[in-house]
Design a protein around this motif. Structure first.
Motif, short mmCIF file in Angstrom:
data_model
loop_
_atom_site.label_atom_id
_atom_site.label_comp_id
_atom_site.label_asym_id
_atom_site.label_seq_id
_atom_site.Cartn_x
_atom_site.Cartn_y
_atom_site.Cartn_z
N VAL A 18 -25.01 -15.34 84.42
CA VAL A 18 -24.33 -14.22 83.76
C VAL A 18 -22.84 -14.26 84.08
O VAL A 18 -22.00 -14.09 83.19
CB VAL A 18 -24.94 -12.87 84.22
N HIS A 21 -21.14 -17.27 82.03
CA HIS A 21 -21.14 -17.07 80.58
C HIS A 21 -20.26 -15.88 80.19
O HIS A 21 -19.48 -15.97 79.23
CB HIS A 21 -22.56 -16.90 80.04
N SER A 22 -20.36 -14.80 80.93
CA SER A 22 -19.54 -13.62 80.63
C SER A 22 -18.08 -13.89 80.93
O SER A 22 -17.19 -13.53 80.14
CB SER A 22 -20.04 -12.43 81.44
N LEU A 96 -23.54 -10.00 79.98
CA LEU A 96 -23.57 -11.02 78.94
C LEU A 96 -22.93 -10.46 77.68
O LEU A 96 -23.10 -9.27 77.38
CB LEU A 96 -25.00 -11.45 78.64
#
Length: 180
Positions: A18, A21-22, A96
């Motif tokens: 997370v 990707h975030s 996310l």
């Protein structure tokens, strides 16, 4: 259905995923590509394993799940600079991209603020890249702009802004007033 809970050591990989990707989605237009690509899930997993082995009161980490999958987290602890008169700090809050703008950040902030209050903290500070539009999120709950300074990420230098919640109780009141 979303569930908020305290993070466990076995969550390190999912939190790392997370986080990466975030982070990359959030900062893709704010940080140069070379500095973005240096962050990997493997490095973040090791980082979060180290954090999650600490006593919880040293750096609490809270996750939010959807159907058993971690989709966001928040982490913090003692304010690191001792320059501004705040005792607590949010070190990281990430969701996310598919789960942003659904009220989950508010839920994470509320759960984290409640825990920090239980641990004896009275105020919170957070650093945000100045060009990151998410600073509006903190302002809507009463954060005050404190200071701006330069920070290094990878090989680049970027400006960040400190925002502070002078009183955790006031923050919680504002969150509750928003229906949480």
């Amino acid at each position: 259905m979303y569930q908020i809970r305290k993070a466990r050591i076995e969550d390190a990989q999912a939190i790392g995923e997370v986080h990466v990707h975030s982070w990359k989605a959030t900062y893709q237009n704010l940080i140069n590509e070379q500095d973005l690509s240096n962050t990997t899930v493997e490095h973040r997993q090791i980082y979060w394993e180290t954090i999650l082995k600490l006593p919880r009161q040293q750096q609490p980490v809270t996750v939010i799940e959807e159907e058993g999958e971690i989709v966001g987290f928040i982490s913090g602890g003692k304010e690191r600079t001792d320059r501004f008169g705040y005792d607590g700090e949010i070190f990281a809050i990430y969701l996310l991209p598919s789960h942003q703008r659904k009220g989950l950040g508010k839920r994470l902030l509320k759960a984290f603020s409640e825990e920090m209050k239980e641990l004896g903290y009275q105020s919170l500070l957070i650093w945000v890249l100045t060009n990151n539009p998410t600073h509006q999120f903190y302002l809507q709950f009463g954060a005050e702009k404190i200071e701006q300074e330069q920070t290094t990420i990878g090989h680049g230098t970027y400006q960040e802004t400190a925002y502070g919640f002078v009183n955790i109780d006031s923050l919680l009141d504002k969150l509750i007033a928003k229906g949480l």
